[in-house]
Design a protein around this motif. Sequence first.
Motif, PDB file in Angstrom:
ATOM      1  N   ALA A  29      -8.677   4.334   7.714  1.00  0.00           N
ATOM      2  CA  ALA A  29      -8.391   5.767   7.562  1.00  0.00           C
ATOM      3  C   ALA A  29      -8.423   6.489   8.903  1.00  0.00           C
ATOM      4  O   ALA A  29      -7.652   7.431   9.131  1.00  0.00           O
ATOM      5  N   GLU A  65      -4.208  13.005   2.009  1.00  0.00           N
ATOM      6  CA  GLU A  65      -5.413  12.543   1.321  1.00  0.00           C
ATOM      7  C   GLU A  65      -5.112  11.341   0.436  1.00  0.00           C
ATOM      8  O   GLU A  65      -5.909  10.393   0.367  1.00  0.00           O
ATOM      9  N   VAL A  66      -3.984  11.353  -0.233  1.00  0.00           N
ATOM     10  CA  VAL A  66      -3.607  10.205  -1.059  1.00  0.00           C
ATOM     11  C   VAL A  66      -3.442   8.968  -0.195  1.00  0.00           C
ATOM     12  O   VAL A  66      -3.945   7.879  -0.529  1.00  0.00           O
ATOM     13  N   ARG A  87      -4.696   8.333   2.742  1.00  0.00           N
ATOM     14  CA  ARG A  87      -5.968   7.881   3.326  1.00  0.00           C
ATOM     15  C   ARG A  87      -6.694   6.939   2.364  1.00  0.00           C
ATOM     16  O   ARG A  87      -7.347   5.981   2.787  1.00  0.00           O
ATOM     17  N   ASP A  88      -6.586   7.216   1.076  1.00  0.00           N
ATOM     18  CA  ASP A  88      -7.276   6.382   0.081  1.00  0.00           C
ATOM     19  C   ASP A  88      -6.725   4.965   0.044  1.00  0.00           C
ATOM     20  O   ASP A  88      -7.405   4.044  -0.400  1.00  0.00           O
ATOM     21  N   PHE A  89      -5.479   4.785   0.487  1.00  0.00           N
ATOM     22  CA  PHE A  89      -4.863   3.458   0.426  1.00  0.00           C
ATOM     23  C   PHE A  89      -4.834   2.757   1.780  1.00  0.00           C
ATOM     24  O   PHE A  89      -4.421   1.600   1.859  1.00  0.00           O
ATOM     25  N   THR A 134       1.087   7.018  -6.625  1.00  0.00           N
ATOM     26  CA  THR A 134      -0.080   7.857  -6.920  1.00  0.00           C
ATOM     27  C   THR A 134       0.207   9.320  -6.608  1.00  0.00           C
ATOM     28  O   THR A 134      -0.149  10.226  -7.378  1.00  0.00           O
ATOM     29  N   ALA A 168       0.678   4.091  -2.837  1.00  0.00           N
ATOM     30  CA  ALA A 168       0.320   5.464  -2.439  1.00  0.00           C
ATOM     31  C   ALA A 168       1.374   6.458  -2.907  1.00  0.00           C
ATOM     32  O   ALA A 168       1.042   7.543  -3.407  1.00  0.00           O
ATOM     33  N   ARG A 218       0.833  -1.214   0.000  1.00  0.00           N
ATOM     34  CA  ARG A 218       0.000   0.000   0.000  1.00  0.00           C
ATOM     35  C   ARG A 218       0.863   1.257   0.000  1.00  0.00           C
ATOM     36  O   ARG A 218       0.529   2.259  -0.643  1.00  0.00           O
TER      37      ARG A 218
END
Length: 894
Positions: free
Chosen positions: A452, A443-444, A446-448, A426, A423, A419
Motif C-alpha cells: 500500500a 481506498e479500494v 489500497r485494499d488489494f 469491488t 479491485a 488484483r
Amino acid sequence: MSYRYRRSTYRRPPVQLLHTDLSLQFFDDRVEGTETLLLQARESLTQVVLDAADLEIGPATLLQDGMEHPLAAFTDKPDHKLTLLLPNAMEAGDTFRIRLSAVCHPSDSLLEGIYRDTTPPGAPPQYISQCQQWGFQRIMPILDDCTAKCTWRTTLEADARYTHLITNGDVDRTTHPDGIPVPARTPGRICITYVNAIPMPPYLFVAGAGTWDMLEDEVTTPGGRKVKLQYLVPPGRREGAFLPMEILKDSVLWQAAYIGYEYKRECYRTICMEKSNFGGMENVGNTTIITEAALLDRWTSDRRLVYAYAVIVHEFEHNHCGSDVTMETPFDMWLNEAFTVTVEQAYLADRFNAAGQRLSELDSLRDPLRGPIAAEDAHAAAPIVREGFDHPDDVVDGVTYQKAPEILGMLRVLIGDDRYREATKTYFRKFDKGNANTEDFLEVFRDFAPDADLLNRFFQPWLFSSGYPKITGSWRYDAAAKRLCVTLRQERNPPETTPFVVPFRIRAVTAEGYVIPDSDRLLVLEKPEQEWSFDGILGQPAFLDWNSDGPFYGVFHDTSATPETLALSAAVHPSPVGRATAFAALTDSILIRHIENPETPFPVTPGSPWFDAFRALLVQTDLHESVRARMLTVSEDLLDREYLPRALERAQAAEALRRAASAAIGAEPLRNAWKSACEAAYAEASRNPTAFPRILPLRALARALGSLYARTGDSRIAADFRALFDRAVCVDEMADAIRATIAAGQTDAARNLLARMRKDAVRHVSGYSVYLATLGSLPIPDVFDWAEQEENTPEYHPEHPSYARALQGALARNNLQLWTPRGLQWLEEALLRMAPVNENVPILVMGAVQNVRSFRSPLRETVRALLQRVQTALPDIAPEAHALAARIRDALKE
C-alpha cells in the motif's frame, strides 16, 4: 493558481434531489418547461439555491399540505443561481416539493442545454441537448450537481410533424401502451412520457425533438435479457447505420464478456447530431454521436471509421462507468473517463491489430497540437485530479482522456492483472447507483495492493501533480559472470523533487530477435536513478526491449543504442511496437542532424543502417500492414521533445528526407509496391466492403507508399493518381490522390481534383469535413487564400463544429506554411474570427503556439506580439471566451 471553481471549496448541496417530474414543450423559437422537484434537506434550511442560466423564470411554489405556497425568488445572473426563500424552515431529513416554470431559447452556436441542430429540409426545427457538465441549468432550474442523482418522469410535447420525441428512461406504458407519442390537448401537437427509475444526475439528461429515420434491432445479453437497439438517423440515411448497428451489437456482447456488465434498460438508442463540441455524449440509454462518426459510408474517412468503433463501445460503457457509478464532482472526471477509455482501447486492440492500435495511442499522447505531453511541455497541463477550473469543459482534455488511462494501465502492471480486476469489480459494486471521488477509488485499490505504501507513492505524483518523467536507460553485459546490469534515470518535466513511480518491463534480445531466458523483468523505478543486476542471463544481448508493449506516460531514450543496434531492433525486435519505435528513434537522429546542419547529406545509400531498413519495408511481410505503414511514414513529430518548438524546421527536414529516400529507392520499386498495396486494399474491399479491420491497414500502407512514389518525379504520377481518384471507393483515396499530386508539384492538377471532390463531398457532412481537412493540409503558399475562398462559400458554416475543426485544425497543423508571414496573419485572424462563434475551435488552433516560450527568436517575439494583440481584443469581441483567454494567458507566461 486562480480558479473560478476550486476542489477545496466544493461541498455537497444542502439538499438532495430525489425525483424530478418534468414537462418540456418544444416550439419553433423556444422551449417551455414546468417541473416539480422532490427534495430532501441534508441540514436545516430556510432557502433553496438552484442553478439556472439564461432562463426566463416563472413563478415558483412550495407544495405543502395540499396547498401551493408562492416562493420569493432572487436571481444571480453572473453566477447562474436562483435562490428560493422557504416560508418555514426545513430540518435535516424533511422532504418537500417545489414547482417551477421557465422558458429557454435554444441557440444555433451555444451547444449547451437544448440547442438547434441542423434541420432536415421541410421539417420543424431540430432540437438536441448537451448537458455535460452544467447544461441542464440552461433548460430548467435544477441542482446541477453530480450527486443530484434522482429518478425522473419526463413528458415531451411538440409539433406533430416530428418523427421522434426522445429522452432518458423507458416509455410509460400506462399512458402510452404502444410506446409511441399520442395526440396532445392542443391540435397538431403530440406528447409522450418516459420514466427513468434508475437514479441519474442532471448532466446525463437528454431531450430531443427531431425528424429522423430509424433503424431498429435487438441484442440478447449473456444473461438472457433482450435489449432493443435503435439508431435515429437523418432522413434517407438508414443504410449508413447498418454497420454501426452491427458494431454496437458486437460491442455489447464483447463488453459483457470483458467486464461482466449487462445493460439494465429496455432500450438503448443512438441519436445522430451534426453539431457538437464533442464526438459523442453518454446520456443514460441515449448516446448522441456526431453524424460523421455515427453513420458509415464511402464519405467516411478511415480515421473516422476507427473512431466509430471506439465511440460506440466507449459511450455504451458509460452506462456502467459514469451512469451507474458517477464521479462526485467534475474535479474527478477522470474516474468516469479513464476506465472507459481502457475498455475502448481493449476493444479496438481485439478487433483491429493490437500493435497498430498501440502505435496510434502513442501518437495521440505525443500529438504536438492536442496531446497531453505537448501541454505539459508548455506548462499548460493540469493534474489528473483537478484542483480547480474556470469552466468544466476545461477538464475535457488530453490529460483526462489520454494521460489518465495510461496511468491506469501502469497501475494494472504495478499490482498485477488479477488484483486490478478484483479491485475494479469491488469499486463498481461498492458505489453502484451512487457517486465516488478519487479517494474512494484509491481506498479500494489500497485494499488489494501487495504494498500500500508503494501504491501511495505511485498515486501521489501521477494523480495530484502535472508533468511526466523523461527516462534514459542503459545496460551492460558481463559475459564471464553472465550478469546483465540495467540503469534507469528519470527527470521530471517540469522539474520537481518528487520522482514518479514507474513500472517498466525490460527484456534482453539476441541478434536473431529471440528473448533471452530469465531476462523478462519488471523494474519499478522509484528514484532519480536506480540500477539492477540480473545473474544467470545466458547469452549476449544485442539490444534490450524497453517496455515496448507496456503502458508508459513519458519520454524514453536508450543511451546505449547506436544506429546499428536501432536498425537491428527495427528488423528483428520481438514486438512490432518495439520495431516501429526503434526505427522512429533512428529516423529522429537523422532528422535532428539535418535540423542542426541542413547541409548534412541524408544516409540514403546502400549500406546505411537507416536506408537499408527503410528499403526493406517495401517487401517485408512479417509485419502487419498498419505497422509497416507507420514505419514508412517519415513523421515530422519527433520523439525528442526538445525539438517540438522548432515546427518549421522539423517539417522541412522530414520533407527533405522523404524526397531523398524516394529518389534513392527509385520510382519503379515504389510504384510497384504502391500499386500492389492499392490492389490488395481494393480486392479486400470488393470481397467484403465492411471488413474494415482488414481494409484500413491495407489502405494505410498504400497511402504511405503512394506518398513516397509521388515524390520521385516520375512522369506517370499524374495519371496514376488521377486513376486512383477516379476509382476511389472511399473519400480518403480521393484525399490521398490530391495530396500526392501536390507532392509531385502539380498544383493545377491537384486543384482540379479538389474541385471534383468538392462537387460531391459537399452534400455529406463527413465528406465535406474530409475535403476541408485536405484543403487545409496542402503545403503550398496559396493554402490560406484557398481556405478563405472556401469560407466565403454558402456551404461553409463557421458555427458548424465539424467544418470549423476540420479546416482550422488542418491549417494549424500545416507547419510548412503556418510559420510564414501569411500563415501567422491567418493565425491571428482565425483566433479573433472564431472566438465569438465557438471558442473550442480557436483553443484547438492555440495548440500550435502553446509552447511559444520555447520558440527561438525572432519567431518567439513575433508570436508573443500576435497573442498579446488577440488578448487585448478578446474581451470586446468574445467576453464569454474564458477558456481561450486562459490558454492565451498561460502561453504568454514567462
